[in-house]
Write a protein that holds these residues in place. Structure first.
Motif, short mmCIF file in Angstrom:
data_model
loop_
_atom_site.label_atom_id
_atom_site.label_comp_id
_atom_site.label_asym_id
_atom_site.label_seq_id
_atom_site.Cartn_x
_atom_site.Cartn_y
_atom_site.Cartn_z
N HIS A 11 0.83 -1.20 0.00
CA HIS A 11 0.00 0.00 0.00
C HIS A 11 0.87 1.25 0.00
CE1 HIS A 11 0.73 -0.79 4.26
NE2 HIS A 11 0.31 0.42 4.58
N HIS A 13 1.74 3.96 1.65
CA HIS A 13 2.19 4.76 2.77
C HIS A 13 3.71 4.74 2.76
CE1 HIS A 13 -1.87 4.11 5.04
NE2 HIS A 13 -1.95 4.99 4.07
N GLU A 37 -3.52 2.36 -5.03
CA GLU A 37 -2.28 2.48 -4.27
C GLU A 37 -1.12 2.75 -5.23
OE1 GLU A 37 -2.39 2.37 -0.97
OE2 GLU A 37 -4.47 1.70 -0.82
N GLU A 47 -0.71 11.86 -1.51
CA GLU A 47 -1.03 11.64 -0.09
C GLU A 47 -1.11 12.94 0.69
OE1 GLU A 47 -0.03 9.01 3.87
OE2 GLU A 47 1.05 8.57 2.03
N HIS A 97 -7.26 0.25 6.37
CA HIS A 97 -6.11 1.07 6.76
C HIS A 97 -5.69 1.96 5.59
CE1 HIS A 97 -2.22 2.22 8.41
NE2 HIS A 97 -1.64 1.77 7.31
N SER A 98 -5.84 1.44 4.40
CA SER A 98 -5.61 2.19 3.18
C SER A 98 -6.64 1.70 2.16
CB SER A 98 -4.18 1.99 2.68
OG SER A 98 -3.85 2.90 1.65
N TYR A 99 -6.80 2.45 1.07
CA TYR A 99 -7.98 2.27 0.23
C TYR A 99 -8.02 0.93 -0.50
CZ TYR A 99 -7.75 7.20 1.25
OH TYR A 99 -7.63 8.38 1.92
N GLN A 101 -5.39 -1.59 0.05
CA GLN A 101 -4.24 -2.30 0.61
C GLN A 101 -4.29 -3.79 0.27
OE1 GLN A 101 -2.33 -2.32 4.95
NE2 GLN A 101 -4.37 -3.17 4.90
N THR A 131 -8.73 4.45 7.40
CA THR A 131 -9.50 5.35 6.54
C THR A 131 -11.00 5.16 6.72
OG1 THR A 131 -9.36 3.80 4.69
CG2 THR A 131 -7.66 5.52 4.85
#
Length: 249
Positions: A11, A13, A37, A47, A97-99, A101, A131
């Motif tokens: 992902h 980040h 991602e 981001e 946690h992320s869109y 991931q 998120t």
């Protein structure tokens, strides 16, 4: 020892892809990442831009913690089983946690990325970065159904019996949702700004930089999203503020 051939990035980040461009170039690796991602990894300014509410990010938002070096993605990873050589790799898409991931399952081990957090991480950051808690809880419940020999979270240690940690994650998120609902019930009507401030104070969060505050604001909003989706709170605009109350149907 076999030669490196592939780089799989779960992902977008910066703590997970910040060194990817260097590794990809040094070893000439084919690089995979999930859709959306991948777009952020190739355009890292996205981001700080979305955390800044769509405005051009201020200079203090353009830091290595939010914006890694751009990396070219050669292949979009979807939820399926792929083969790298003769090795089967099962790809899971675990949002929350992320869109978009991803996590990968290889030889009976789940490399879970941040689909769940090690216990220390939960309590260290106090309000975990997610998120949307609805998607996060769906992911955690899916993790309980996967049959593997063990799992490695993105932040935490390998565990053969990781189910208890996943359940701890579920309880932790639900406790935060309960706290928010109780706070709104007590105060009758709460603006988004008031809720972010009250929750960070209640959980003892330390924030000294704008970028960190933006992350916590997103995390608090992730729980609000879940409460709205479940019908536990209602929302509306009042005096140009996003405002919440307990629903009365």
């Amino acid at each position: 020892m076999g030669q490196l051939s592939h780089l799989f990035i779960t992902h977008a980040h910066a703590d997970h892809y910040g060194g990817a461009a260097f590794v990809r170039e040094k070893y000439s690796l084919e690089t995979w990442a999930p859709s959306l991602e991948a777009a952020v990894m190739e355009n890292p300014v996205l981001e700080p831009l979305y955390l800044h509410g769509g405005n051009d990010p201020l200079p203090e938002m353009r830091n290595k913690f939010l914006e890694g070096q751009p990396v070219q993605i050669d292949r979009i990873a979807e939820e399926t089983t792929e083969y790298i050589g003769d090795i089967p790799v099962k790809i899971h898409i675990f949002p929350g946690h992320s869109y978009r991931q991803a996590a990968i399952e290889v030889n009976g081990i789940l490399f879970a990325a941040d689909s769940y957090f090690g216990s220390e991480y939960l309590y260290k950051h106090k309000i975990p970065y997610i998120t949307d808690v609805s998607y996060q809880l769906e992911t955690l419940n899916r993790l309980l159904e996967i049959e593997v020999s063990g799992a490695v979270p993105g932040h935490g240690k390998f565990e053969h019996t990781y189910v208890s940690t996943v359940k701890e994650n579920i309880d932790y998120h639900k406790d935060i949702m309960d706290w928010i609902e109780a706070f709104i019930r007590t105060n009758k009507e709460v603006s988004h700004e008031t809720l972010v401030s009250a929750m960070c104070n209640a959980y003892g969060v330390t924030v000294t930089h704008l970028s960190a505050w933006m992350l916590y604001r997103t995390a608090v909003t992730a729980y609000v999203n879940g409460l709205i989706r479940e019908g536990r709170i209602c929302h509306y605009l009042k005096d140009f503020r996003w405002t919440f109350c307990i629903c009365h149907y």
